[in-house]
Write a protein that holds these residues in place. Structure first.
Motif, mmCIF file in Angstrom:
data_model
loop_
_atom_site.group_PDB
_atom_site.id
_atom_site.type_symbol
_atom_site.label_atom_id
_atom_site.label_comp_id
_atom_site.label_asym_id
_atom_site.label_seq_id
_atom_site.Cartn_x
_atom_site.Cartn_y
_atom_site.Cartn_z
ATOM 1 N N SER A 75 -4.833 -2.218 -8.750
ATOM 2 C CA SER A 75 -4.930 -1.208 -7.690
ATOM 3 C C SER A 75 -4.400 0.132 -8.180
ATOM 4 N N VAL A 125 0.830 -1.206 0.000
ATOM 5 C CA VAL A 125 0.000 0.000 0.000
ATOM 6 C C VAL A 125 0.864 1.255 0.000
ATOM 7 N N ILE A 131 -7.796 -0.282 -3.772
ATOM 8 C CA ILE A 131 -6.846 -1.355 -3.480
ATOM 9 C C ILE A 131 -7.610 -2.647 -3.691
ATOM 10 N N THR A 152 0.274 2.179 -3.816
ATOM 11 C CA THR A 152 -1.017 2.885 -3.772
ATOM 12 C C THR A 152 -1.063 3.749 -2.519
#
Length: 464
Positions: free
Chosen positions: A349, A139, A329, A143
């Protein structure tokens, strides 16, 4: 939780599912808070959904089980439902009605705020431009979540979305600035509720967490109220007290199904897949409560989690959520089947605001270029893997074989992470470099030469 009672009515015309239809009313408004007293003396609470001349439709938060038309009295407060707000909620657990569920005393706040909230003036909105680091490498690198952003997690049944939501809620930080997490659980099993409370116990003990938990056996109406309570508390912590607040809401599909159930009870004309036609605007009324406000130091970031029935990303809930939010995501069943956690699909994502919150002075100077190059390399690796299935590995070029090595390195050395592992951004970016350097320098055209000179020793090219 409500203002002083002004008018009381006994004319209950109908009990329909979670709804009470009261006749003979006057001066009652939409979204007004109501107190319902049964003939046994039991008190319940409700919200006005609709007013038509002298009829008011009230949704009962505790459901209508055990109620009779005769002997039931309904009192309207003259104002919307309100909840105490303030730092008193930090470290506390509430139910779907905003009442303490941890055995502690009632939460006392300096002020009460309407649960419905108030829209942010678009002119006063500031663009998100700083990161919220989650401690999850996939993450944070690929993203990146930005303060004031709304970034959903798209999952499916059987995938560890609750584990990921709890991990992010437990680990998220804002670089040492005042920070808090508000977690809203909707339609959870009792086992899930215990898992959430255990996983977030440390953050709760540090008074950095507010929990609102609605279980699957609670009245369905509470499921609609839970995220609104969470956002109301979060707005005060962010915009009145200057904290950076992350709101995690799971599962928004359970919320939407509750909305569909209430809509059916009201006799409304169904739209796509029997969801009400206002599903888009209802979801937007939640998601759009995030952001940053000019002149105020805090921010409100939303991470909604939703499950896609049968993994269908065109289902109304993920479809409409995708229109409102700024990326997604996506969790993959294929990655999960390989035994990898978190099972994030990097190519599906996206964080549309990532460029606003990464780079020098925010994360690391090489972050945007590394993330872009890694995504591009993974896309090429997927194409090569599909080609290998058609013609066999023996027919691939040496560069193509390097791309297959990169795909393996990504799944072996970058993506896997423990459910309680808080990985630093520097560690995650260093792992990304390690994965990228399985490719020859000629395939890393999105990385500036100075970065390559720093991270790629010349002898690597000599061995190619």
């Amino acid at each position: 939780m409500s203002g002083p009672v002004e008018v009381e009515y006994t004319g209950v015309r109908e009990l329909r599912g979670p709804l009470v239809v009261v006749e003979g009313v006057s001066g009652v408004g939409w979204d007004e808070f109501a107190t319902i007293v049964l003939d046994s003396g039991e008190r319940r609470h409700g919200l006005v959904l609709e007013v038509d001349r002298d009829l008011a439709v009230v949704q009962v938060l505790e459901d209508t089980a055990g109620m009779n038309r005769t002997g039931t009295r309904v009192a309207f407060s003259g104002s919307p439902m309100r909840i105490p707000v303030g730092a008193g909620w930090l470290g506390r657990v509430g139910n779907g009605r905003g009442e303490p569920a941890d055995g502690g005393p009632p939460v006392l706040g300096g002020s009460y705020e309407a649960v419905g909230g108030a829209p942010i003036n678009p002119v006063r909105r500031e663009p998100p431009n700083d990161p919220v680091l989650t401690g999850v490498g996939a993450v944070d690198v690929l993203t990146t979540l930005v303060r004031g952003q709304k970034l959903p997690v798209f999952s499916a049944a059987g995938l560890p979305h609750l584990e990921l939501a709890v991990q992010i809620a437990a680990q998220a930080t804002c670089g040492g600035e005042p920070f808090a997490v508000v977690f809203a659980g909707m339609g959870l099993t009792h086992a899930d509720t215990a898992f959430v409370r255990d996983g977030l116990a440390a953050r709760s003990a540090a008074r950095e967490l507010v929990l609102f938990l609605n279980t699957a056996d609670d009245p369905v109406i509470e499921r609609l109220l839970t995220p609104r309570l969470a956002l109301t508390v979060a707005e005060h912590l962010a915009f009145a007290q200057g904290r950076h607040v992350l709101v995690v809401m799971t599962d928004m599909t359970a919320y939407s199904e509750a909305l569909r159930e209430v809509s059916a009870a009201r006799g409304e004309i169904p739209a796509r897949r029997a969801y009400p036609g206002y599903l888009y605007s209802d979801l937007a009324s939640l998601y759009e409560r995030c952001g940053r406000i000019r002149g105020r130091p805090g921010s409100l970031t939303i991470l909604p989690v939703l499950t896609m029935p049968a993994g269908d990303i065109t289902h109304p809930v993920p479809d409409l959520t995708g229109y409102i939010t700024e990326g997604q995501i996506v969790l993959s069943a294929d990655v999960q089947a390989a035994g990898t956690y978190p099972p994030v699909d990097p190519l599906a994502s996206l964080s549309r605001l990532m460029r606003k919150g990464t780079g020098a002075g925010r994360t690391r100077a090489d972050h945007p270029a590394v993330a872009a190059q890694l995504i591009a390399a993974l896309a090429r690796s997927r194409q090569v893997a599909e080609l290998a299935d058609l013609i066999g590995r023996a027919a691939l070029s040496p560069t193509d074989l390097r791309h297959l090595e990169l795909q393996d390195a990504f799944r072996d050395r970058f993506l896997p992470q423990g459910t309680d592992e808080d990985r630093s951004l520097d560690d995650s970016l260093d792992r990304a470099w390690e994965v990228l350097l399985t490719l020859p320098r000629s395939q890393l055209g999105m990385l500036p030469a100075d970065l390559l000179d720093t991270h790629a020793p010349p002898r690597r090219e000599e061995r190619r």
